[in-house]
Design a protein around this motif. Structure first.
Motif, short mmCIF file in Angstrom:
data_model
loop_
_atom_site.label_atom_id
_atom_site.label_comp_id
_atom_site.label_asym_id
_atom_site.label_seq_id
_atom_site.Cartn_x
_atom_site.Cartn_y
_atom_site.Cartn_z
N MET A 112 0.84 -1.21 0.00
CA MET A 112 0.00 0.00 0.00
C MET A 112 0.87 1.25 0.00
N ASN A 113 0.47 2.22 -0.76
CA ASN A 113 1.22 3.47 -0.82
C ASN A 113 0.49 4.56 -0.05
N ASN A 114 1.18 5.07 0.95
CA ASN A 114 0.51 6.02 1.83
C ASN A 114 0.36 7.41 1.24
N THR A 115 1.32 7.75 0.37
CA THR A 115 1.31 9.13 -0.14
C THR A 115 0.26 9.29 -1.24
N LYS A 116 -0.03 8.21 -1.93
CA LYS A 116 -0.97 8.35 -3.02
C LYS A 116 -2.38 7.99 -2.54
N ILE A 117 -3.29 8.91 -2.76
CA ILE A 117 -4.67 8.69 -2.31
C ILE A 117 -5.52 8.43 -3.53
N SER A 118 -6.44 7.47 -3.42
CA SER A 118 -7.31 7.19 -4.57
C SER A 118 -8.23 8.37 -4.83
N ALA A 119 -8.71 8.45 -6.06
CA ALA A 119 -9.57 9.58 -6.47
C ALA A 119 -10.82 9.63 -5.60
N GLU A 120 -11.38 8.45 -5.30
CA GLU A 120 -12.61 8.42 -4.48
C GLU A 120 -12.35 8.98 -3.09
N ARG A 121 -11.18 8.59 -2.53
CA ARG A 121 -10.86 9.05 -1.19
C ARG A 121 -10.65 10.56 -1.19
N ALA A 122 -9.97 11.05 -2.21
CA ALA A 122 -9.74 12.50 -2.32
C ALA A 122 -11.06 13.24 -2.36
N ALA A 123 -11.99 12.69 -3.17
CA ALA A 123 -13.29 13.34 -3.29
C ALA A 123 -14.02 13.33 -1.95
N TYR A 124 -13.91 12.18 -1.26
CA TYR A 124 -14.57 12.05 0.02
C TYR A 124 -14.02 13.05 1.03
N LEU A 125 -12.68 13.14 1.07
CA LEU A 125 -12.04 14.05 2.01
C LEU A 125 -12.43 15.49 1.71
N GLU A 126 -12.48 15.80 0.40
CA GLU A 126 -12.79 17.17 0.02
C GLU A 126 -14.22 17.52 0.42
N SER A 127 -15.14 16.57 0.19
CA SER A 127 -16.53 16.88 0.50
C SER A 127 -16.71 17.02 2.02
N ARG A 128 -15.94 16.24 2.76
CA ARG A 128 -16.03 16.37 4.22
C ARG A 128 -15.51 17.72 4.68
N GLY A 129 -14.38 18.13 4.07
CA GLY A 129 -13.81 19.44 4.40
C GLY A 129 -14.80 20.56 4.09
N ARG A 130 -15.48 20.40 2.94
CA ARG A 130 -16.43 21.43 2.54
C ARG A 130 -17.58 21.53 3.54
N THR A 131 -18.10 20.37 3.96
CA THR A 131 -19.21 20.38 4.92
C THR A 131 -18.79 21.08 6.21
N LYS A 132 -17.56 20.80 6.66
CA LYS A 132 -17.09 21.41 7.89
C LYS A 132 -17.06 22.92 7.78
N LYS A 133 -16.54 23.41 6.65
CA LYS A 133 -16.45 24.86 6.46
C LYS A 133 -17.84 25.48 6.42
N LEU A 134 -18.75 24.77 5.75
CA LEU A 134 -20.11 25.27 5.62
C LEU A 134 -20.76 25.42 7.00
N ILE A 135 -20.56 24.42 7.84
CA ILE A 135 -21.13 24.46 9.19
C ILE A 135 -20.59 25.65 9.97
N LEU A 136 -19.27 25.85 9.88
CA LEU A 136 -18.65 26.96 10.60
C LEU A 136 -19.19 28.29 10.09
N ALA A 137 -19.31 28.41 8.74
CA ALA A 137 -19.81 29.65 8.15
C ALA A 137 -21.20 29.96 8.67
N TRP A 138 -22.05 28.95 8.75
CA TRP A 138 -23.41 29.16 9.26
C TRP A 138 -23.39 29.58 10.73
N GLN A 139 -22.53 28.92 11.50
CA GLN A 139 -22.49 29.25 12.92
C GLN A 139 -22.10 30.71 13.13
N VAL A 140 -21.04 31.14 12.45
CA VAL A 140 -20.60 32.52 12.58
C VAL A 140 -21.67 33.46 12.03
#
Ligand SMILES: Nc1ncnc2c1ncn2[C@@H]1O[C@H](COP(=O)(O)OP(=O)(O)OP(=O)(O)O)[C@@H](O)[C@H]1O
Ligand SMILES: [Mg+2]
Lengths: 254, 268
Positions: free
Chosen positions: B1-29
């Motif tokens: 397994m290669n730790n540095t290389k992330i599959s496209a699906e995982r990248a998409a998943y991580l990105e969408s999670r990051g986006r949700t987090k930012k959205l929640i913070l934006a709404w709170q503020v």
């Protein structure tokens, strides 16, 4: 020399709705280094018998002697291993193994080295700083065994100690454990529901009756092999003879 | 397994999670800003009466004035009383729980008393406490203690009793005494319970302290609130409430931080 002598044990449990006689007139002796398998119908009193021998439970009547000494309460001569491994998940493997020594206030340099050596011998030393949740079921069960062996018991009691494992793991763990016990020359009494397991490991098999349990038979097992292991026993032609015999006894054609 | 290389699906998943987090913070503020801003504007255009409901800009100036005057002293009094009440409550409560765990006889005897004391609104004891220990800091600390103690006892006892009985059986196979069973199994097993009860208690102690300060009326944030109400200085009341909210949140976070450290220590 008999390392364990059980004389006329009787156990009655008192409950709100009546009295249950679990054991009646149980007497037997065990020689040093012997491996005794105990089988019997569900709820007949097997665990009760082990609890009495371990000293956790005081019998209604009868006595237990270990190396000629009357057992009254927990003694350091007996290790008792339960069905669940019960590794404390906030302790590392090494600290789990030391638990018995801590409780008995015998955490000496010598005993700690012994525990370390047990871990080394049975391939778990590199996991000593890991936590139980990071180990597989079979490894955990072996750690639990080492925890029990770390207190250097003369007699080991196993109460369905492997029944929580899946079949594959169970075969290999029992093989390992058998090797460990023979090497450490530990006298063992093992309760099991698994007839093949009882035959493959036991020098003798104690068959108990329905409750109130009495000893129906103590069957000598002899595969006429130089070095027997549970796996080689299972391949012997005598294996199915023993199996059929025990099966008939247990399915109760009295 | 290669730790540095992330599959496209995982990248998409991580990105969408990051986006949700930012959205929640934006709404709170966003909600906070909207609330403060509309409060300010409504007051500016005299749509609400800022004399009664105060107004953010006035609260701001009041707080600055208070800081220059003796706000810190009042905050300190409240924090000090809360921490003392909290610590006493936790220690006494845990000790009582240990006793009740140890002896089921004592536990059975005290059960009806615990039930009654638990359902009694402890604030009703305020006047009694003041008469007994005097109208001072002691009374306030007693108030905090009265409110948090029984809850701690019940919570901890419940945790102790629900310790995996197989663990206890295992320890007894080695001949563990009751004390050893407690120290090696029951207590470490209940570290999480302890911190849950700490989290509840820090809030309850603060309730007790504020109620006590209302009654005793000498110093502290509770005193400022009552005083502000009596002389109709709503700016002072609102400012104190806001500072109280901040203090409460900070103390809660303090407990959470302690829990992290302890959990790492015990590796839960
Ligand atoms: N503490 C107790 N109080 C009352 N009755 C009990 C108690 N412990 C066990 N018994 C009863 O004694 C009998 C024997 O119990 P025991 O656990 O020794 O059987 P067992 O052979 O180990 O059963 P299993 O095969 O299910 O493990 C059972 O009928 C059980 O209901
Ligand atoms: Mg049993």
């Amino acid at each position: 020399m008999d390392i364990l002598k059980v004389v006329n044990i009787e156990q009655k449990y008192q409950a709100e709705n009546g009295e249950i006689t679990a054991l009646k007139e149980i007497s037997f002796t065990v020689k040093k280094g012997e491996f005794i398998s105990i089988v019997g119908p569900s709820g007949c009193g097997k665990s009760t018998l082990l609890s009495i021998i371990s000293g956790i439970l005081k019998p209604t009547n009868g006595e237990v002697y270990v190396s000629g000494e009357r057992v009254d309460g927990i003694t350091s001569h007996i290790g008792y291993m339960l069905q669940k491994d019960n590794l404390l998940d906030w302790r590392t493997i090494y600290k789990n193994v030391l638990l018995g020594l801590e409780i008995r206030n015998t955490k000496t340099q010598e005993n700690m080295e012994r525990a370390e050596n047990l871990l080394k011998t049975y391939g778990l030393y590199e996991f000593r700083d890991k936590y139980p949740s990071q180990l597989s079921g079979g490894m955990r069960q072996r750690v639990a065994l080492i925890r029990t062996l770390a207190i250097s018991p003369d007699i080991l009691l196993l109460d369905e100690a492997f029944s929580a494992l899946d079949y594959q793991t169970r075969l290999s763990v029992t093989d390992d454990v058998f090797r460990i016990l023979k090497q450490e020359q530990v006298t063992t009494l093992m309760v099991t529901h698994d007839i093949p397991e009882s035959i493959s490991m036991g020098d003798k098999i104690m068959i108990l009756s329905e409750r109130p349990a009495v000893i129906k038979e103590i069957l000598e097992i002899d595969f006429e092999m130089e070095t027997r292991t549970p796996l080689t026993c299972r391949k012997s032609p005598k294996f199915s003879q023993y199996f059929n015999h025990i099966w008939r006894e247990l399915s109760g054609n009295e | 397994m290669n730790n540095t290389k992330i599959s496209a699906e995982r990248a998409a998943y991580l990105e969408s999670r990051g986006r949700t987090k930012k959205l929640i913070l934006a709404w709170q503020v966003g909600i906070l800003v909207f609330f403060v801003l509309s409060w300010e504007l409504l007051a500016q255009f005299r749509l609400i009466d800022s004399f009664i409901l105060s107004q953010p800009s006035r609260i701001g100036t009041t707080i600055i004035n208070m800081v220059q005057y003796d706000l810190m002293n009042h905050v300190w009094v409240t924090v000090y009383e809360t921490l003392v009440g909290f610590t006493l409550g936790v220690i006494t409560g845990t000790c009582l729980a240990v006793i009740l765990w140890w002896s089921s006889f004592v536990a059975k005897v005290s059960e009806p008393y615990l039930v009654v004391l638990n359902s009694l609104p402890k604030i009703a004891l305020g006047p009694v406490i003041i008469i007994i220990v005097g109208a001072g800091t002691e009374a306030i600390i007693f108030m905090a203690l009265a409110i948090s103690l029984i809850v701690t006892v019940l919570e901890m006892l419940n945790g102790f009793r629900h310790t995996d009985s197989e663990y206890i059986r295992m320890a007894s196979t080695f001949g563990a005494t009751k004390g050893q069973i407690f120290m090696k199994v029951v207590f470490p097993y209940n570290i999480a319970t302890l911190f849950n009860s700490l989290k509840i208690n820090i809030g309850l102690s603060l309730v007790g302290v504020i109620a006590g300060e209302f009654l005793v009326s000498k110093a502290g944030l509770g005193y400022l609130i009552v005083y502000g109400g009596q002389v109709f200085k709503m700016d002072l009341v609102m400012s104190s409430v806001i500072i109280l909210a901040v203090v409460a949140a900070l103390m809660y976070e303090g407990v959470v931080l302690m829990q992290r450290v302890a959990m790492r220590w015990y590796n839960h």
